[in-house]
Write a protein that holds these residues in place. Sequence first.
Motif, PDB file in Angstrom:
ATOM      1  N   GLU A 177      -2.924   0.730  13.498  1.00 32.18           N
ATOM      2  CA  GLU A 177      -2.223   1.934  13.029  1.00 32.18           C
ATOM      3  C   GLU A 177      -1.893   2.851  14.196  1.00 32.18           C
ATOM      4  N   LEU A 178      -2.857   3.040  15.091  1.00 28.81           N
ATOM      5  CA  LEU A 178      -2.661   3.942  16.224  1.00 28.81           C
ATOM      6  C   LEU A 178      -1.487   3.498  17.094  1.00 28.81           C
ATOM      7  N   TYR A 179      -1.401   2.198  17.374  1.00 27.01           N
ATOM      8  CA  TYR A 179      -0.386   1.692  18.296  1.00 27.01           C
ATOM      9  C   TYR A 179       0.974   1.463  17.633  1.00 27.01           C
ATOM     10  N   THR A 180       1.051   1.563  16.311  1.00 28.99           N
ATOM     11  CA  THR A 180       2.344   1.449  15.639  1.00 28.99           C
ATOM     12  C   THR A 180       3.250   2.588  16.110  1.00 28.99           C
ATOM     13  N   THR A 181       4.426   2.234  16.603  1.00 25.51           N
ATOM     14  CA  THR A 181       5.333   3.223  17.202  1.00 25.51           C
ATOM     15  C   THR A 181       6.784   2.859  16.868  1.00 25.51           C
ATOM     16  N   PRO A 182       7.585   3.853  16.423  1.00 29.21           N
ATOM     17  CA  PRO A 182       7.287   5.284  16.278  1.00 29.21           C
ATOM     18  C   PRO A 182       6.623   5.605  14.938  1.00 29.21           C
ATOM     19  N   LYS A 183       5.831   6.688  14.952  1.00 29.04           N
ATOM     20  CA  LYS A 183       5.226   7.222  13.733  1.00 29.04           C
ATOM     21  C   LYS A 183       5.551   8.716  13.679  1.00 29.04           C
ATOM     22  N   PRO A 184       6.531   9.105  12.909  1.00 32.94           N
ATOM     23  CA  PRO A 184       6.973  10.508  12.885  1.00 32.94           C
ATOM     24  C   PRO A 184       5.837  11.506  12.668  1.00 32.94           C
ATOM     25  N   GLY A 185       5.699  12.435  13.620  1.00 30.50           N
ATOM     26  CA  GLY A 185       4.713  13.500  13.518  1.00 30.50           C
ATOM     27  C   GLY A 185       3.304  13.100  13.883  1.00 30.50           C
ATOM     28  N   LEU A 332       3.710  -4.861   3.926  1.00 27.03           N
ATOM     29  CA  LEU A 332       3.405  -5.348   5.273  1.00 27.03           C
ATOM     30  C   LEU A 332       3.603  -6.859   5.335  1.00 27.03           C
ATOM     31  N   ARG A 333       3.166  -7.550   4.299  1.00 27.53           N
ATOM     32  CA  ARG A 333       3.347  -9.002   4.237  1.00 27.53           C
ATOM     33  C   ARG A 333       4.836  -9.356   4.187  1.00 27.53           C
ATOM     34  N   ASP A 334       5.578  -8.633   3.367  1.00 24.01           N
ATOM     35  CA  ASP A 334       7.010  -8.923   3.225  1.00 24.01           C
ATOM     36  C   ASP A 334       7.774  -8.644   4.520  1.00 24.01           C
ATOM     37  N   TYR A 335       7.519  -7.481   5.110  1.00 20.68           N
ATOM     38  CA  TYR A 335       8.240  -7.105   6.328  1.00 20.68           C
ATOM     39  C   TYR A 335       7.878  -8.002   7.516  1.00 20.68           C
ATOM     40  N   SER A 336       6.661  -8.541   7.515  1.00 14.86           N
ATOM     41  CA  SER A 336       6.225  -9.393   8.627  1.00 14.86           C
ATOM     42  C   SER A 336       7.086 -10.644   8.742  1.00 14.86           C
ATOM     43  N   GLU A 337       7.720 -11.031   7.649  1.00 14.14           N
ATOM     44  CA  GLU A 337       8.600 -12.196   7.670  1.00 14.14           C
ATOM     45  C   GLU A 337      10.001 -11.847   8.163  1.00 14.14           C
ATOM     46  N   LEU A 338      10.273 -10.541   8.295  1.00 17.17           N
ATOM     47  CA  LEU A 338      11.622 -10.104   8.652  1.00 17.17           C
ATOM     48  C   LEU A 338      11.718  -9.470  10.030  1.00 17.17           C
ATOM     49  N   THR A 339      10.594  -8.961  10.547  1.00 16.88           N
ATOM     50  CA  THR A 339      10.631  -8.222  11.810  1.00 16.88           C
ATOM     51  C   THR A 339       9.282  -8.316  12.507  1.00 16.88           C
ATOM     52  N   ASP A 340       9.282  -8.077  13.822  1.00 15.95           N
ATOM     53  CA  ASP A 340       8.022  -8.082  14.567  1.00 15.95           C
ATOM     54  C   ASP A 340       7.406  -6.688  14.645  1.00 15.95           C
ATOM     55  N   THR A 341       8.017  -5.704  13.989  1.00 23.76           N
ATOM     56  CA  THR A 341       7.445  -4.351  13.915  1.00 23.76           C
ATOM     57  C   THR A 341       7.368  -3.901  12.457  1.00 23.76           C
ATOM     58  N   PRO A 342       6.612  -4.618  11.633  1.00 25.42           N
ATOM     59  CA  PRO A 342       6.569  -4.279  10.206  1.00 25.42           C
ATOM     60  C   PRO A 342       5.887  -2.953   9.915  1.00 25.42           C
ATOM     61  N   GLY A 343       4.966  -2.527  10.787  1.00 23.84           N
ATOM     62  CA  GLY A 343       4.194  -1.323  10.520  1.00 23.84           C
ATOM     63  C   GLY A 343       5.034  -0.071  10.383  1.00 23.84           C
ATOM     64  N   ILE A 344       6.074   0.060  11.217  1.00 23.22           N
ATOM     65  CA  ILE A 344       6.890   1.275  11.146  1.00 23.22           C
ATOM     66  C   ILE A 344       7.668   1.329   9.835  1.00 23.22           C
ATOM     67  N   LEU A 345       8.063   0.162   9.331  1.00 21.12           N
ATOM     68  CA  LEU A 345       8.796   0.118   8.066  1.00 21.12           C
ATOM     69  C   LEU A 345       7.871   0.441   6.899  1.00 21.12           C
ATOM     70  N   VAL A 346       6.643  -0.069   6.975  1.00 21.71           N
ATOM     71  CA  VAL A 346       5.665   0.217   5.926  1.00 21.71           C
ATOM     72  C   VAL A 346       5.338   1.703   5.897  1.00 21.71           C
ATOM     73  N   LEU A 347       5.142   2.290   7.074  1.00 26.35           N
ATOM     74  CA  LEU A 347       4.838   3.723   7.136  1.00 26.35           C
ATOM     75  C   LEU A 347       5.964   4.536   6.511  1.00 26.35           C
ATOM     76  N   CYS A 348       7.192   4.145   6.776  1.00 29.14           N
ATOM     77  CA  CYS A 348       8.337   4.852   6.200  1.00 29.14           C
ATOM     78  C   CYS A 348       8.291   4.789   4.675  1.00 29.14           C
ATOM     79  N   ASP A 349       7.973   3.613   4.140  1.00 30.32           N
ATOM     80  CA  ASP A 349       7.878   3.466   2.685  1.00 30.32           C
ATOM     81  C   ASP A 349       6.746   4.319   2.116  1.00 30.32           C
ATOM     82  N   ILE A 350       5.630   4.378   2.840  1.00 27.06           N
ATOM     83  CA  ILE A 350       4.495   5.196   2.386  1.00 27.06           C
ATOM     84  C   ILE A 350       4.889   6.671   2.360  1.00 27.06           C
ATOM     85  N   MET A 351       5.548   7.131   3.426  1.00 30.57           N
ATOM     86  CA  MET A 351       5.939   8.538   3.500  1.00 30.57           C
ATOM     87  C   MET A 351       6.875   8.925   2.365  1.00 30.57           C
TER      88      MET A 351
END
Length: 429
Positions: A177-185, A332-351
């Motif tokens: 989580e810490l190294y996921t970049t970018p993370k707004p704010g 996270l599972r779904d995005y991992s099949e589409l991109t190598d940076t799934p964490g930023i997309l998941v965070l956006c959905d959470i926000m």
Amino acid sequence: MKKYHVSLNEMLLVREIRANIQRQLLREGGRLVCFTMNIPGEIKRTPLVRMLFDRGMAELNAGLDGQIKYTLTIDRTTGPEGYLLTDMPDEQVKNITQCIEEKFPAARLFDMDVIGDKGKLSRANRRKCLICSRPAVECARSRAHGEAAVIRMTEKLLRGYAEEMLSEAAYMSLLDELYTTPKPGLVDKNNNGAHSDMNVPLFEKSAEALKPYFRQAVRIGMSGGGMRTLREVGMRCEKTMFIATSGINTHKGIIYSMGLLLAGIGRSITEGGEWIENAVALARADIETRLKNAGEHPLTNGNKVYAAYGAKGAVGEAAEGFKTALFAADRLRDYSELTDTPGILVLCDIMGILEDTNILHRGGKPGLEFVQNRAKEIGMLPIKQRKDELYKMDKEMIERNLSPGGCADILALAYFMAKWEKISEDLFV
């Protein structure tokens, strides 16, 4: 959780079956590693046994370094079995297996036989007893300690390994989580977000300080402990965190949420039941008291937000079934099949959906509406365009002094759930 008691006849029969498998595989040529577990007593296969066995198979695959001709795994009530065929020289294979058997405390329960052209290879040194330092064969022959003592020590090693593995998974999830970049704010590898008192090294230090607590949370679950015990340990962990960070709140929310998940998993692997249901049951055990205290004594930022807006934060997320975290883990599972940076997309959905109490504390309802609406806008864009927009949103969040700390915690939980999904794939039968 059903535990199957194995009879002597069953053990003798499976020994013959293993010998037949070995003969068939050796016809292909090469060296054969036959991997089983040294588990005393009548119960040979439990989730804890399988968890450790999976680690042994991973070590063998890494040690044999891609030079494996054939692999077979069989999961029986008499215990899991692994067969690996390789063309590596006899002594090299034996050295690899012996190093694995001595790599960490619970590895003493590994039994990795190497069979070559001239039969089974002997160890360079004799294995030591689980309880004392004498040769194991001597203690076994004389029954020096009794079966009950050996079973207790075996269970201690199995549980200790589970504690270590799960606490490491939780710790690595915090770093993910810490190294996921970018993370707004938020603090990430690009900047410190809307925080003048936090940075990446501080979060790394804080995460390291939580590792002993994560182990304790698993232990509490495995021993059947309740919410009161978990809360007491969690409060001590908060003090440890504040000492490590010089009074800065880096992970208070995750101490609560991750502790629940770890305790829930601990209970599931020793007593049965769904891990998430176990975690939710713990959360619900005292939610009414917690929310009542939050409303009547709004001393912390989270309590003040609950008193002002009715937002339940991490307590509500847990008691309501970790729905947002489970959703995030699926994404996270779904995005991992589409991109190598799934964490930023998941965070956006959470926000876009979370009623983040950190945002409410800093920006009130207008701040929360801004974050949710902006995240939803970005979430509608093609995946390739979202990263650049999240960098823009980061600047906007910093200008507004908004930090979605609750969303960050959900992302960390999603990373952990994904790890647990892989770990637990073959544990429960």
